[in-house]
Design a protein around this motif. Structure first.
Motif, PDB file in Angstrom:
ATOM      1  N   GLU A   1       0.786  -1.242   0.000  1.00 50.01           N
ATOM      2  CA  GLU A   1       0.000   0.000   0.000  1.00 50.01           C
ATOM      3  C   GLU A   1       0.820   1.296   0.000  1.00 50.01           C
ATOM      4  O   GLU A   1       0.492   2.226  -0.738  1.00 50.01           O
ATOM      5  CB  GLU A   1      -0.986  -0.004   1.167  1.00 50.01           C
ATOM      6  N   PRO A   2       1.916   1.393   0.791  1.00 51.44           N
ATOM      7  CA  PRO A   2       2.654   2.665   0.798  1.00 51.44           C
ATOM      8  C   PRO A   2       3.145   3.064  -0.592  1.00 51.44           C
ATOM      9  O   PRO A   2       3.320   4.250  -0.856  1.00 51.44           O
ATOM     10  CB  PRO A   2       3.846   2.391   1.722  1.00 51.44           C
TER      11      PRO A   2
ATOM     12  N   THR B   1      -4.088   3.396  -2.140  1.00 53.34           N
ATOM     13  CA  THR B   1      -5.291   2.669  -1.712  1.00 53.34           C
ATOM     14  C   THR B   1      -6.213   2.272  -2.869  1.00 53.34           C
ATOM     15  O   THR B   1      -7.043   1.394  -2.710  1.00 53.34           O
ATOM     16  CB  THR B   1      -6.117   3.527  -0.734  1.00 53.34           C
TER      17      THR B   1
ATOM     18  N   SER C   1      11.594  -2.728   3.535  1.00 53.16           N
ATOM     19  CA  SER C   1      10.353  -2.554   2.804  1.00 53.16           C
ATOM     20  C   SER C   1       9.352  -3.655   3.132  1.00 53.16           C
ATOM     21  O   SER C   1       8.194  -3.573   2.784  1.00 53.16           O
ATOM     22  CB  SER C   1      10.629  -2.546   1.297  1.00 53.16           C
TER      23      SER C   1
ATOM     24  N   PRO D   1       4.017  -0.410   7.404  1.00 54.93           N
ATOM     25  CA  PRO D   1       4.336   1.000   7.574  1.00 54.93           C
ATOM     26  C   PRO D   1       4.263   1.414   9.044  1.00 54.93           C
ATOM     27  O   PRO D   1       3.368   0.960   9.749  1.00 54.93           O
ATOM     28  CB  PRO D   1       3.250   1.714   6.761  1.00 54.93           C
TER      29      PRO D   1
ATOM     30  N   ARG E   1       2.241   7.143  11.877  1.00 52.20           N
ATOM     31  CA  ARG E   1       2.581   8.424  11.242  1.00 52.20           C
ATOM     32  C   ARG E   1       3.679   9.189  11.964  1.00 52.20           C
ATOM     33  O   ARG E   1       4.652   9.627  11.359  1.00 52.20           O
ATOM     34  CB  ARG E   1       1.353   9.337  11.214  1.00 52.20           C
TER      35      ARG E   1
ATOM     36  N   SER F   1       7.063   7.789  11.489  1.00 51.63           N
ATOM     37  CA  SER F   1       7.594   7.737  10.128  1.00 51.63           C
ATOM     38  C   SER F   1       8.497   8.926   9.831  1.00 51.63           C
ATOM     39  O   SER F   1       9.279   8.898   8.908  1.00 51.63           O
ATOM     40  CB  SER F   1       6.455   7.666   9.113  1.00 51.63           C
TER      41      SER F   1
ATOM     42  N   LEU G   1      12.446   5.488   7.011  1.00 51.78           N
ATOM     43  CA  LEU G   1      11.352   5.547   6.042  1.00 51.78           C
ATOM     44  C   LEU G   1      10.957   6.991   5.713  1.00 51.78           C
ATOM     45  O   LEU G   1      10.215   7.236   4.773  1.00 51.78           O
ATOM     46  CB  LEU G   1      10.140   4.795   6.574  1.00 51.78           C
TER      47      LEU G   1
ATOM     48  N   GLU H   1       9.358   8.452   2.248  1.00 51.06           N
ATOM     49  CA  GLU H   1       8.129   9.242   2.111  1.00 51.06           C
ATOM     50  C   GLU H   1       8.365  10.485   1.278  1.00 51.06           C
ATOM     51  O   GLU H   1       7.555  10.857   0.438  1.00 51.06           O
ATOM     52  CB  GLU H   1       7.590   9.641   3.491  1.00 51.06           C
TER      53      GLU H   1
END
Ligand code: HEM
Length: 452
Positions: A79-80, A84, A181, A185, A188, A191, A196, A200
């Motif tokens: 997903e990252p 979505t 990877s 994830p 927030r 991160s 990571l 981003e």
């Protein structure tokens, strides 16, 4: 019928995880020999995974109703990068709708129209391959498959935009090769301080360029052959076009699903051909006299059987109790159709460890016994794309070079994020073919127009 999970290793979960990641095919073989099929393995932080490799059970798995098994939920780790809206992450109605929108863009006939562009890019790539020294083909094939996706899927033309996106995506894909990877994830807040964070920022810069490309292509409205053109023209059932975010997510999906897979599959092809002189001679002969592509197709079917780069189809999360191959599975378990194991079942493929394209001259690949592209309503959308790309690359390389093996032993397997590729990158020795040097000295044919 039973509702107990099939047997499997009882060693600690950490050891099973290590075995599965570090020696994937040997680990699977050992489990099959010890526990039979299906068997259950347990990996850190994941629900029980059941490996399925009996063709009848694979058929049940591929045909199960969409509300019973969720492959989309099973692939959340992507997903990252893919976003979505990615078709790979959706399930049930939303998946079917998105897949319907995308199918025409990947139709076999459309792929043929992209073939002149693919040939041009392939010839350009192999122009730089060194002769008479051991050469690792995998990074070169990665460069080629990335270029093909950027030109034939994203529809980028040569120039600054292509160069910037290529550079940023190469960095992103290198990150995908790192074990980091594979972790879910982080929250927030975290991160921003983990490694990571760089990932981003890179993703944000890439998105900016992709959204600008989509905007520009919408304004321009030109008639083109690339996959993005087809996606821009696609309409939801209510007549609305795909949103910019949907388009971005599907472009990134094609990149993630179609770049490393095809590069690794081609690397295996050349590694195997260099060690199989009889196959190589027959194939080179077919290519040289232009007598069709029967043996080329059989060779590609065989490499996809012998060394499937994705050893299993998307993991399918059980949402409602279901019977697959006479075993009743409760919700919460994950079922995997295992291509590697079914492709190496001696009851289906005599002498399964031999590389023997002839077997596919006698029989066509079976829907539930040959599953390198998965199956059912989740079957790989890019299968025709990959097959056209592989045919072009194999033809071009064998028309230009003679291949020789390097080292006495076949290359072992190495996991690269989600794919299994040759441990030494498909290292071979290339010599210029006599007929190739003759044709290089004759006048160059007129360049075919690029599809994009
Ligand atoms: C040799 C190359 C390739 C191999 C071996 C491969 C294999 C697979 C497999 C095993 C799946 C999962 C199917 C399932 O769970 O039943 C899949 C899905 C998918 N592949 Fe490929 N793939 C290749 C190349 C490509 C290319 C070139 C593209 C696009 C340009 C692509 C796009 C996709 C997409 C979009 C899906 C998701 C389909 C869905 O969920 O409905 N693949 N692929």
């Amino acid at each position: 019928m039973t509702d107990k999970l099939p047997p499997g290793p009882r060693m600690p979960v950490l050891l099973q995880t290590l075995g599965f990641w570090s020696r994937p095919t040997a680990f699977l073989e050992r489990c099959r020999a010890r526990y039979g099929v299906p068997f259950t393995i347990r990996l850190v932080g994941q629900p029980p995974l059941v490996m399925i490799s009996d063709p009848d059970a694979i058929k049940d798995l591929f045909q199960a109703p969409p509300d019973v098994l969720h492959p989309g939920e099973g692939a959340r780790i992507l997903e990252p990068v893919v976003g979505t809206h990615s078709v790979i992450l959706l399930d049930e109605g939303p998946h079917l709708q998105q897949r319907k929108l995308m199918l025409p863009a990947f139709h076999g006939e459309k792929m043929q129209r992209l073939s002149s562009l693919m040939s041009e890019l392939t010839e350009r790539e192999i122009d730089s391959w060194p002769l008479d020294v051991p050469v690792e083909l995998h990074p070169r094939l990665q460069r080629l498959t990335l270029e093909i996706i950027l030109r034939a899927v994203f529809g980028l033309e040569r120039g600054a935009k292509l160069d910037s996106l290529r550079a940023l995506l190469t960095k992103l894909l290198t990150f995908g090769d790192s074990p980091l990877s594979l972790l879910p994830p982080p929250p927030r807040a975290l991160s921003r301080v983990t490694p990571l964070a760089g990932f981003e920022r890179l993703g944000a810069r890439i998105d900016e360029l992709i959204y600008a490309l989509i905007e520009e292509r919408r304004r321009e409205g030109a008639d083109r052959e690339d996959v993005l053109a087809m996606l821009l023209a696609a309409e939801h059932e209510d007549g609305t076009p795909m949103s910019a975010q949907e388009l971005r997510d599907e472009l990134m999906t094609a990149l993630v699903a179609g770049h490393e897979t095809t590069a690794s599959q081609l690397a295996w092809t050349f590694e195997r051909l260099a060690r199989e002189p009889a196959v190589l001679a027959r194939l080179s002969c077919e290519i040289e006299d232009g007598s069709g592509e029967e043996y080329l197709t059989a060779t590609i079917n065989e490499i996809l059987r012998h060394r499937p780069v994705l050893p299993n189809a998307e993991p399918r999360l059980v949402k409602k109790p279901v019977t697959i191959g006479n075993v009743r599975y409760p919700a919460g378990v994950v079922l995997l159709a295992n291509a590697y194991l079914v492709h190496h079942d001696p009851a289906i493929y005599p002498d399964p460890y031999a590389f023997h394209p002839e077997r596919f001259l006698e029989q066509a690949p079976g829907t539930y016994t040959w599953i390198p592209f998965g199956g059912g309503r989740r079957r790989c959308l890019g299968a025709s794309f990959a097959l056209v790309e592989m045919k072009i690359a194999i033809r071009a390389v064998l028309a230009r070079f003679e291949l020789a093996a390097v080292g006495a032993h076949p290359e072992k397997t190495r996991r690269r994020s989600i794919t299994i590729s040759p441990a030494h990158g498909g290292t071979v020795l290339l010599r210029e073919r006599a007929s190739a040097s003759r044709s290089r000295n004759s006048p160059a044919p007129e360049r075919l127009p690029a599809a994009a």
